[in-house]
Design a protein around this motif. Structure first.
Motif, PDB file in Angstrom:
ATOM      1  N   THR A 227      27.043 -10.642  28.573  1.00  0.00           N
ATOM      2  CA  THR A 227      28.460 -11.005  28.437  1.00  0.00           C
ATOM      3  C   THR A 227      28.825 -11.285  26.974  1.00  0.00           C
ATOM      4  O   THR A 227      29.837 -11.913  26.691  1.00  0.00           O
ATOM      5  CB  THR A 227      28.791 -12.228  29.309  1.00  0.00           C
ATOM      6  OG1 THR A 227      27.938 -13.320  28.944  1.00  0.00           O
ATOM      7  CG2 THR A 227      28.603 -11.903  30.783  1.00  0.00           C
ATOM      8  N   TYR A 228      27.976 -10.846  26.057  1.00  0.00           N
ATOM      9  CA  TYR A 228      28.230 -10.884  24.617  1.00  0.00           C
ATOM     10  C   TYR A 228      28.271 -12.299  24.044  1.00  0.00           C
ATOM     11  O   TYR A 228      28.992 -12.567  23.091  1.00  0.00           O
ATOM     12  CB  TYR A 228      29.520 -10.123  24.274  1.00  0.00           C
ATOM     13  CG  TYR A 228      29.571  -8.760  24.911  1.00  0.00           C
ATOM     14  CD1 TYR A 228      28.664  -7.767  24.556  1.00  0.00           C
ATOM     15  CD2 TYR A 228      30.492  -8.474  25.915  1.00  0.00           C
ATOM     16  CE1 TYR A 228      28.686  -6.525  25.161  1.00  0.00           C
ATOM     17  CE2 TYR A 228      30.525  -7.232  26.530  1.00  0.00           C
ATOM     18  CZ  TYR A 228      29.617  -6.265  26.154  1.00  0.00           C
ATOM     19  OH  TYR A 228      29.629  -5.038  26.759  1.00  0.00           O
ATOM     20  N   GLN A 229      27.446 -13.179  24.600  1.00  0.00           N
ATOM     21  CA  GLN A 229      27.263 -14.506  24.032  1.00  0.00           C
ATOM     22  C   GLN A 229      25.976 -14.525  23.216  1.00  0.00           C
ATOM     23  O   GLN A 229      24.962 -13.957  23.641  1.00  0.00           O
ATOM     24  CB  GLN A 229      27.198 -15.561  25.140  1.00  0.00           C
ATOM     25  CG  GLN A 229      28.451 -15.637  25.994  1.00  0.00           C
ATOM     26  CD  GLN A 229      29.698 -15.916  25.179  1.00  0.00           C
ATOM     27  OE1 GLN A 229      29.715 -16.859  24.379  1.00  0.00           O
ATOM     28  NE2 GLN A 229      30.743 -15.115  25.373  1.00  0.00           N
ATOM     29  N   PRO A 230      25.957 -15.170  22.039  1.00  0.00           N
ATOM     30  CA  PRO A 230      24.720 -15.219  21.244  1.00  0.00           C
ATOM     31  C   PRO A 230      23.574 -15.806  22.060  1.00  0.00           C
ATOM     32  O   PRO A 230      23.752 -16.786  22.797  1.00  0.00           O
ATOM     33  CB  PRO A 230      25.107 -16.140  20.079  1.00  0.00           C
ATOM     34  CG  PRO A 230      26.594 -16.021  19.975  1.00  0.00           C
ATOM     35  CD  PRO A 230      27.083 -15.871  21.385  1.00  0.00           C
ATOM     36  N   THR A 231      22.414 -15.206  21.926  1.00  0.00           N
ATOM     37  CA  THR A 231      21.259 -15.643  22.701  1.00  0.00           C
ATOM     38  C   THR A 231      19.986 -15.388  21.911  1.00  0.00           C
ATOM     39  O   THR A 231      19.996 -14.677  20.901  1.00  0.00           O
ATOM     40  CB  THR A 231      21.211 -14.912  24.060  1.00  0.00           C
ATOM     41  OG1 THR A 231      20.201 -15.488  24.893  1.00  0.00           O
ATOM     42  CG2 THR A 231      20.910 -13.425  23.878  1.00  0.00           C
ATOM     43  N   ALA A 232      18.891 -15.973  22.369  1.00  0.00           N
ATOM     44  CA  ALA A 232      17.592 -15.735  21.734  1.00  0.00           C
ATOM     45  C   ALA A 232      17.146 -14.301  21.987  1.00  0.00           C
ATOM     46  O   ALA A 232      17.399 -13.738  23.051  1.00  0.00           O
ATOM     47  CB  ALA A 232      16.564 -16.715  22.275  1.00  0.00           C
ATOM     48  N   CYS A 233      16.497 -13.709  21.004  1.00  0.00           N
ATOM     49  CA  CYS A 233      15.934 -12.373  21.176  1.00  0.00           C
ATOM     50  C   CYS A 233      14.677 -12.482  22.039  1.00  0.00           C
ATOM     51  O   CYS A 233      13.769 -13.254  21.714  1.00  0.00           O
ATOM     52  CB  CYS A 233      15.595 -11.759  19.822  1.00  0.00           C
ATOM     53  SG  CYS A 233      17.028 -11.468  18.758  1.00  0.00           S
ATOM     54  N   PRO A 234      14.591 -11.732  23.109  1.00  0.00           N
ATOM     55  CA  PRO A 234      13.488 -11.924  24.054  1.00  0.00           C
ATOM     56  C   PRO A 234      12.156 -11.305  23.630  1.00  0.00           C
ATOM     57  O   PRO A 234      11.138 -11.607  24.234  1.00  0.00           O
ATOM     58  CB  PRO A 234      14.001 -11.254  25.333  1.00  0.00           C
ATOM     59  CG  PRO A 234      14.979 -10.230  24.859  1.00  0.00           C
ATOM     60  CD  PRO A 234      15.603 -10.804  23.618  1.00  0.00           C
ATOM     61  N   ARG A 235      12.160 -10.477  22.591  1.00  0.00           N
ATOM     62  CA  ARG A 235      10.912  -9.791  22.229  1.00  0.00           C
ATOM     63  C   ARG A 235      10.583  -9.968  20.746  1.00  0.00           C
ATOM     64  O   ARG A 235      10.264  -9.010  20.053  1.00  0.00           O
ATOM     65  CB  ARG A 235      10.998  -8.306  22.589  1.00  0.00           C
ATOM     66  CG  ARG A 235      11.093  -8.031  24.086  1.00  0.00           C
ATOM     67  CD  ARG A 235      10.885  -6.567  24.402  1.00  0.00           C
ATOM     68  NE  ARG A 235      11.799  -5.730  23.653  1.00  0.00           N
ATOM     69  CZ  ARG A 235      13.040  -5.448  24.037  1.00  0.00           C
ATOM     70  NH1 ARG A 235      13.507  -5.948  25.152  1.00  0.00           N
ATOM     71  NH2 ARG A 235      13.816  -4.673  23.310  1.00  0.00           N
ATOM     72  N   GLY A 236      10.652 -11.183  20.264  1.00  0.00           N
ATOM     73  CA  GLY A 236      10.265 -11.437  18.883  1.00  0.00           C
ATOM     74  C   GLY A 236      11.416 -11.325  17.914  1.00  0.00           C
ATOM     75  O   GLY A 236      12.530 -10.925  18.259  1.00  0.00           O
ATOM     76  N   LEU A 237      11.099 -11.656  16.649  1.00  0.00           N
ATOM     77  CA  LEU A 237      12.129 -11.753  15.619  1.00  0.00           C
ATOM     78  C   LEU A 237      11.895 -10.815  14.443  1.00  0.00           C
ATOM     79  O   LEU A 237      12.515 -10.967  13.398  1.00  0.00           O
ATOM     80  CB  LEU A 237      12.206 -13.195  15.107  1.00  0.00           C
ATOM     81  CG  LEU A 237      12.558 -14.258  16.154  1.00  0.00           C
ATOM     82  CD1 LEU A 237      12.599 -15.634  15.518  1.00  0.00           C
ATOM     83  CD2 LEU A 237      13.880 -13.935  16.832  1.00  0.00           C
ATOM     84  N   GLY A 238      10.999  -9.852  14.587  1.00  0.00           N
ATOM     85  CA  GLY A 238      10.764  -8.928  13.490  1.00  0.00           C
ATOM     86  C   GLY A 238       9.955  -9.565  12.390  1.00  0.00           C
ATOM     87  O   GLY A 238       8.933 -10.222  12.640  1.00  0.00           O
ATOM     88  N   ALA A 239      10.414  -9.423  11.151  1.00  0.00           N
ATOM     89  CA  ALA A 239       9.685  -9.966  10.002  1.00  0.00           C
ATOM     90  C   ALA A 239       9.574 -11.484  10.117  1.00  0.00           C
ATOM     91  O   ALA A 239      10.553 -12.160  10.436  1.00  0.00           O
ATOM     92  CB  ALA A 239      10.390  -9.592   8.708  1.00  0.00           C
ATOM     93  N   PRO A 240       8.401 -12.058   9.864  1.00  0.00           N
ATOM     94  CA  PRO A 240       8.246 -13.516   9.924  1.00  0.00           C
ATOM     95  C   PRO A 240       8.974 -14.196   8.777  1.00  0.00           C
ATOM     96  O   PRO A 240       9.235 -13.593   7.732  1.00  0.00           O
ATOM     97  CB  PRO A 240       6.734 -13.711   9.814  1.00  0.00           C
ATOM     98  CG  PRO A 240       6.243 -12.494   9.095  1.00  0.00           C
ATOM     99  CD  PRO A 240       7.139 -11.373   9.528  1.00  0.00           C
TER     100      PRO A 240
END
Length: 260
Positions: A227-240
Motif C-alpha cells: 500500500t506504498y507505506q515505508p517499510t523495512a527491506c525484507p532481504r537485506g540492505l545492500g552495502a553495509p
C-alpha cells in the motif's frame, strides 16, 4: 520647503529606509530552478524528445505469476550513470543537455523471495509522447521509461499513465538529500542511508537498500509495502554501513550506452 511637504518627505524616507533594512536582513531567494538539495536536478525537457520504440519481451525474464510482496522505489545517482554509461541509455538527454543529481530509476513490485514479477503483460505500443515529456524530469530517458513500464509497470497497473502517476506521487513526496554535502572522507553507505532517513521522517533506516558499483554509489532502493507505506527491506540492505564509497560529481557525461 513647506512644513507639510517636509513631513511627507521625512515619512517617505523612513519607509524606504526600513524597507532597505529589512531587505538586507532577509535571506536572498534562490533562483527558481531545481537543485541537488531539493529535487535532484536542473531540468529542461528537450524539444525533440520522443518515445522509445517498444521491444520484444525477453522470454527468459518474464515472470507474470509471481505475487507482489512489497515495492521498491529505485532512486539513482545520475552522475554515476553518466560516468559509467550504465543504467540509462539516453546519454544525450540525461548527461549532455541536463545536469541531474538524483533521478528515479523505477518503481518495482517485488516478490517475497529472490524471484520478482516482471513482464506481466504485453506492454503495447510506445508510451505516448505527452507521458514521456511529463515525467522526463523524474526519469530522464525515454528508453528507460519504456523499459520500466514493460518490465515493472505491467505487473500492477493498467496503463503507463497510471504507473508513472503512482511513481510520481512517491517521487514528489520524497525529500531528496544533498549527497554532495557529505564530506568525501565521511562518505559511506551508512552516511548515505542516514541522509535519506534524516530527510524523510517515517522512512525506517532498515528500509534503505544501498546499491554500489565498484566502490561508487549507484542508487538507493527504498522499500514500501503493497500500500506504498515505508517499510523495512525484507532481504537485506545492500552495502553495509561501514563501506567507504565514492560519489561521481555532477556535470559528468559520456560513456557507452547499455540498457538497464
Amino acid at each position: 520647503m513647506r512644513p507639510t511637504l517636509l513631513i511627507q518627505s521625512r515619512v517617505l524616507g523612513a519607509i524606504v529606509g526600513a524597507a532597505l533594512l529589512l531587505g538586507a536582513c532577509e535571506p536572498r531567494l534562490s533562483s527558481p530552478v531545481m537543485t541537488a538539495a531539493t529535487e535532484g536536478a536542473t531540468c529542461a525537457v528537450p524539444a525533440d524528445l520522443q518515445p522509445a520504440r517498444p521491444y520484444p519481451i525477453p522470454a527468459d525474464e518474464a515472470a507474470p505469476d509471481v505475487p507482489v510482496a512489497f515495492n521498491m522505489l529505485a532512486v539513482s545517482w545520475s552522475p554515476q550513470a553518466c560516468r559509467s554509461g550504465k543504467d540509462y541509455p539516453d546519454e544525450r538527454y540525461q548527461c549532455a543537455q541536463n545536469q541531474f543529481g538524483l533521478t528515479l530509476h523505477g518503481l518495482w513490485p517485488n516478490g517475497a523471495d529472490n524471484k520478482h514479477p516482471r513482464y506481466c503483460a504485453a506492454p503495447g505500443p510506445a508510451i505516448p509522447v505527452a507521458t514521456v515529456k511529463k515525467h522526463f524530469c523524474m526519469t530522464p530517458s525515454p528508453s528507460l521509461q519504456q523499459h520500466e513500464w514493460a518490465a515493472h509497470g505491467t505487473c500492477g497497473w493498467d496503463s503507463p499513465e497510471a504507473y508513472f502517476e503512482q511513481a510520481a506521487r512517491m517521487w514528489n513526496g520524497l525529500n531528496k538529500p544533498d549527497l554532495e554535502a557529505i564530506p568525501a572522507e565521511r562518505l559511506t553507505a551508512g552516511a548515505i542511508r542516514d541522509a535519506f532517513v534524516a530527510a524523510n521522517p517515517g522512512l525506517p533506516r532498515d528500509g534503505v537498500f544501498i546499491a554500489t558499483t565498484d566502490g561508487w554509489f549507484r542508487e538507493a532502493r527504498l522499500c514500501y509495502s503493497k500500500t506504498y507505506q515505508p517499510t523495512a527491506c525484507p532481504r537485506g540492505l545492500g552495502a553495509p554501513d561501514r563501506e567507504r564509497l565514492k560519489l561521481a560529481p555532477t556535470g559528468v557525461s559520456g560513456g557507452a550506452q547499455t540498457a538497464p
